[in-house]
Scaffold this motif. Structure first.
Motif, PDB file in Angstrom:
ATOM      1  N   ARG A 219       0.863  -1.178  -0.100  1.00  0.00           N
ATOM      2  CA  ARG A 219       0.276  -0.159   0.151  1.00  0.00           C
ATOM      3  C   ARG A 219       0.952   1.103  -0.041  1.00  0.00           C
ATOM      4  O   ARG A 219       2.033   1.123   0.369  1.00  0.00           O
ATOM      5  CB  ARG A 219      -0.980  -0.012   1.374  1.00  0.00           C
ATOM      6  CG  ARG A 219      -0.244  -0.356   2.635  1.00  0.00           C
ATOM      7  CD  ARG A 219      -1.027   0.058   3.811  1.00  0.00           C
ATOM      8  NE  ARG A 219      -1.575   1.413   3.946  1.00  0.00           N
ATOM      9  CZ  ARG A 219      -1.886   1.752   5.190  1.00  0.00           C
ATOM     10  NH1 ARG A 219      -2.266   1.185   6.113  1.00  0.00           N
ATOM     11  NH2 ARG A 219      -2.074   3.249   5.273  1.00  0.00           N
ATOM     12  N   GLU A 220       0.264   2.361  -0.520  1.00  0.00           N
ATOM     13  CA  GLU A 220       0.977   3.651  -0.484  1.00  0.00           C
ATOM     14  C   GLU A 220       2.301   3.415  -1.378  1.00  0.00           C
ATOM     15  O   GLU A 220       3.491   4.101  -0.988  1.00  0.00           O
ATOM     16  CB  GLU A 220       1.286   4.264   0.893  1.00  0.00           C
ATOM     17  CG  GLU A 220       0.221   4.040   1.932  1.00  0.00           C
ATOM     18  CD  GLU A 220      -1.050   5.013   1.401  1.00  0.00           C
ATOM     19  OE1 GLU A 220      -0.935   5.851   0.586  1.00  0.00           O
ATOM     20  OE2 GLU A 220      -2.077   4.870   2.335  1.00  0.00           O
ATOM     21  N   THR A 221       2.555   2.791  -2.261  1.00  0.00           N
ATOM     22  CA  THR A 221       3.711   2.438  -3.034  1.00  0.00           C
ATOM     23  C   THR A 221       4.188   3.669  -3.644  1.00  0.00           C
ATOM     24  O   THR A 221       5.359   3.785  -3.397  1.00  0.00           O
ATOM     25  CB  THR A 221       3.488   1.327  -4.063  1.00  0.00           C
ATOM     26  OG1 THR A 221       2.872   0.243  -3.633  1.00  0.00           O
ATOM     27  CG2 THR A 221       4.746   0.846  -4.673  1.00  0.00           C
ATOM     28  N   GLN A 222       3.445   4.529  -4.047  1.00  0.00           N
ATOM     29  CA  GLN A 222       4.178   5.734  -4.921  1.00  0.00           C
ATOM     30  C   GLN A 222       4.692   6.572  -3.699  1.00  0.00           C
ATOM     31  O   GLN A 222       5.982   6.879  -3.960  1.00  0.00           O
ATOM     32  CB  GLN A 222       3.201   6.412  -5.495  1.00  0.00           C
ATOM     33  CG  GLN A 222       3.714   7.517  -6.353  1.00  0.00           C
ATOM     34  CD  GLN A 222       2.752   8.353  -6.994  1.00  0.00           C
ATOM     35  OE1 GLN A 222       1.501   8.359  -6.838  1.00  0.00           O
ATOM     36  NE2 GLN A 222       2.930   9.617  -7.934  1.00  0.00           N
ATOM     37  N   MET A 223       3.878   6.765  -2.692  1.00  0.00           N
ATOM     38  CA  MET A 223       4.581   7.783  -1.804  1.00  0.00           C
ATOM     39  C   MET A 223       5.835   7.165  -0.936  1.00  0.00           C
ATOM     40  O   MET A 223       6.954   7.556  -0.863  1.00  0.00           O
ATOM     41  CB  MET A 223       3.544   7.887  -0.333  1.00  0.00           C
ATOM     42  CG  MET A 223       3.935   8.753   0.490  1.00  0.00           C
ATOM     43  SD  MET A 223       5.039   8.115   1.700  1.00  0.00           S
ATOM     44  CE  MET A 223       4.292   7.164   2.614  1.00  0.00           C
ATOM     45  N   ALA A 224       5.774   5.672  -0.829  1.00  0.00           N
ATOM     46  CA  ALA A 224       6.997   4.986  -0.369  1.00  0.00           C
ATOM     47  C   ALA A 224       8.228   5.003  -1.275  1.00  0.00           C
ATOM     48  O   ALA A 224       9.348   5.560  -0.582  1.00  0.00           O
ATOM     49  CB  ALA A 224       6.536   3.366  -0.048  1.00  0.00           C
ATOM     50  N   ILE A 225       8.094   4.856  -2.415  1.00  0.00           N
ATOM     51  CA  ILE A 225       9.132   5.061  -3.384  1.00  0.00           C
ATOM     52  C   ILE A 225       9.730   6.254  -3.611  1.00  0.00           C
ATOM     53  O   ILE A 225      10.961   6.408  -3.393  1.00  0.00           O
ATOM     54  CB  ILE A 225       8.982   4.429  -4.600  1.00  0.00           C
ATOM     55  CG1 ILE A 225       8.485   2.812  -4.617  1.00  0.00           C
ATOM     56  CG2 ILE A 225       9.907   4.545  -5.647  1.00  0.00           C
ATOM     57  CD1 ILE A 225       9.761   2.043  -4.090  1.00  0.00           C
ATOM     58  N   GLN A 226       8.724   7.233  -3.727  1.00  0.00           N
ATOM     59  CA  GLN A 226       9.328   8.848  -3.886  1.00  0.00           C
ATOM     60  C   GLN A 226      10.083   9.166  -2.531  1.00  0.00           C
ATOM     61  O   GLN A 226      11.065   9.809  -2.561  1.00  0.00           O
ATOM     62  CB  GLN A 226       8.251   9.473  -4.128  1.00  0.00           C
ATOM     63  CG  GLN A 226       7.621   9.522  -5.610  1.00  0.00           C
ATOM     64  CD  GLN A 226       8.511   9.345  -6.422  1.00  0.00           C
ATOM     65  OE1 GLN A 226       9.476  10.117  -6.623  1.00  0.00           O
ATOM     66  NE2 GLN A 226       8.741   8.425  -7.470  1.00  0.00           N
ATOM     67  N   SER A 227       9.227   8.900  -1.338  1.00  0.00           N
ATOM     68  CA  SER A 227       9.933   9.199  -0.028  1.00  0.00           C
ATOM     69  C   SER A 227      11.436   8.537   0.006  1.00  0.00           C
ATOM     70  O   SER A 227      12.098   9.200   0.850  1.00  0.00           O
ATOM     71  CB  SER A 227       8.884   8.780   1.071  1.00  0.00           C
ATOM     72  OG  SER A 227       8.074   9.693   0.961  1.00  0.00           O
TER      73      SER A 227
END
Length: 546
Positions: A219-227
């Motif tokens: 979950r929250e994959t995009q936020m996780a990768i960018q962060s």
């Protein structure tokens, strides 16, 4: 001052030290995460300011919420820590309050006011101020926290390297002569740079760990990768910077606190062209007999490493514990007195101070007063030694310093490797050759498809995600180990060469300090549990569930 509580109960000293250590350790659980998250949330909002997308806005707000929880807990423990200088260490506060209080006052008036003002705008001003002003408030909140750390570290650095002051025999106090010298001492600059940069490591590892948890939960994959991209860059820069500033700090310690360096290295007898100990068999539970042992058993060392670190030359002289106790000749030809000589001169200063005050009270001849004053001034650098009964009390704990230093350095090297691996995977760095791809596939970093030319997956492998989560407590162990070296290494001095701990403590009943110790233990543990609980709830809630 001449009879400064030398008969105080030893248990009062021990419990006062334990209580202060407890408060400082708990306080430092919150501070580095505050400083680290401040950088990452500032970068995230800067990207939002440039792109103006809801994704980056929610990402910035998410890390700001976690920052806010941690910030509040750090403030609470910090206030208690400063009050303890007056309650448990009143003799210290009275003796050097004119100096030590100045940076703390600046911290409270300027830095903390700055933090508390802009943190309100950061949390509640999203719809009330412009995007530019809000971005400035976010960065100023982090800057305020960093400035706050600066002044606190200036105060701590002064205790380890007292400069910019002079002793006034009429007031029986040390008084500041140069605020700039106190605020900009090389020890303070080195300590600030190393401490703040190492705090960014904790912030980066925390962010990566949270993002890895999201990846494990899918979950929250995009936020996780960018962060993670932001955190990995910050973490790598910080890890390399911590190594560089740590080397510079080590040179300063070698110059002004050679006994600390000797304890860190378990260096019993110094000399030229000294090796840097990588590992050795130092009993972690017992102070070694440095008077008879030549060096620790099973020692593995880097040739000339210690001389290079301490003096920037491979054949430089580095004193050991016995050299510092018995006296030695420095590289410039001057002689460092033995501790016995320093104790004798310290006692002369104490006696001359008593005679000076008596002569002034009795209205003695000016020549007599000036004679005593001359003795005080010539022996004042060794004043604190006059309260030392056994020279071996001046040797800090070798096991604690030796192993804490190696824990800090070893974990620091591990973090560099960790950030490098994360950077490679989250940025999908093209591999240099088919051979390198095949090698990484063989050890499990890439699957067969990726090895044949497909870009690596943006999702980290599960083993690395779990490793990132495990890195969080390791990061705190590394940070606390650094503080153990800093504070245990200068023992028994509250102020280096000026005031030992047993002369700085308040005249309290040990039972009173013991009771408050356990009260604080329960309070701080509860606060830590509450913070962890709130952080976990916010993490589970996630950025898209505000």
């Amino acid at each position: 001052m001449t009879n400064l509580l030398l008969n105080i109960d030893a248990s009062t000293i021990d419990w006062s030290r334990a209580q202060f250590a407890l408060t400082a350790i708990y306080h430092w659980l919150f501070v580095p995460l505050t400083l680290g998250l401040a950088v990452i949330m500032g970068i995230a909002e800067t990207i939002y300011y440039r792109k103006r997308t809801d994704f980056w806005k929610s990402t910035a707000q998410f890390w700001q919420r976690l920052f806010g929880v941690n910030f509040a807990m750090g403030v609470a423990t910090g206030i208690i820590l400063e009050f303890e200088f007056g309650t448990n260490w009143s003799n210290y506060s009275w003796f050097v309050g004119d100096i030590f209080g100045a940076p703390l006052a600046v911290e409270g008036i300027v830095a903390f006011f700055m933090e508390s003002t802009f943190v309100a705008v950061m949390f509640f001003g999203w719809k009330k101020v412009s995007a530019g002003f809000h971005l400035a408030s976010t960065w100023l909140t982090g800057l305020g926290a960093t400035i706050s750390a600066w002044w606190i570290l200036v105060a701590n650095a002064w205790m380890q390297y007292p400069v910019g002051c002079t002793f006034n025999p009429d007031t029986m106090r040390n008084e500041m002569t140069s605020f700039a010298e106190v605020a900009l001492s090389p020890f303070a600059i080195d300590k600030f740079c190393h401490t703040v940069i190492s705090s960014w490591i904790i912030g980066a590892i925390f962010v990566i760990a949270v993002c890895c948890w999201y990846l494990l939960k899918k979950r929250e994959t995009q936020m996780a990768i960018q962060s993670m991209k932001i955190a990995a860059i910050v973490g790598m820069i910080a890890a390399l910077g911590a190594g560089a500033t740590g080397h510079k700090s080590g040179q300063t310690v070698a110059e002004v606190q050679p006994m600390k360096l000797a304890a860190m290295e378990a260096l019993y007898n110094g000399g030229n062209s000294m090796d840097l100990t990588m590992i050795a068999l130092v009993n972690p539970l017992e102070q070694p007999d440095y008077t008879t042992e030549a060096e620790p058993a099973m020692k593995i060392a880097m040739p000339y490493g210690l001389s290079l670190m301490a003096t920037n030359t491979p054949d430089g002289f580095v004193p050991g514990i016995n050299d510092l106790l018995n006296g030695y000749t420095k590289a410039d030809g001057t002689t460092e007195p033995s501790v016995d000589e320093k104790i004798a001169r310290g006692k002369q200063a104490i006696q001359a101070l008593a005679d000076y005050r008596q002569a002034k009270a009795e209205g003695a001849d000016t020549s007599i007063i000036n004679s005593q004053l001359s003795i005080i001034n010539s022996n004042m650098p060794y004043f604190g030694y006059g309260y030392v009964k056994d020279k071996h009390d001046l040797v800090p704990s070798v096991p604690i310093n030796f192993w804490a230093f190696r824990t800090m350095v070893g974990l620091g090297c591990l973090f560099i490797l960790f950030f490098a691996v994360v950077l490679i995977l989250v940025f999908r760095i093209p591999l240099a050759s088919v051979f390198t791809r095949r090698l990484l596939a063989a050890i499990g970093l890439l699957d067969e498809a990726e090895a044949d030319g497909v870009q690596p997956s943006a999702i980290l492998p599960r083993w690395l995600c779990w490793s990132a989560i495990i890195m969080v407590p390791l990061a705190y162990i590394c940070s606390e180990s650094g503080w153990l070296v800093a504070e245990f290494g200068r023992q028994p001095w509250t102020i280096q060469d000026m005031l030992p701990t047993w002369a700085a403590v308040s005249n309290l009943q040990s039972s009173s300090v013991m009771i408050t110790f356990f009260i604080f233990l329960i309070l701080f543990t509860t606060m830590l549990a509450v913070e962890i609980s709130i952080l976990l709830k916010q993490i589970k809630k996630g950025p898209s569930r505000q």
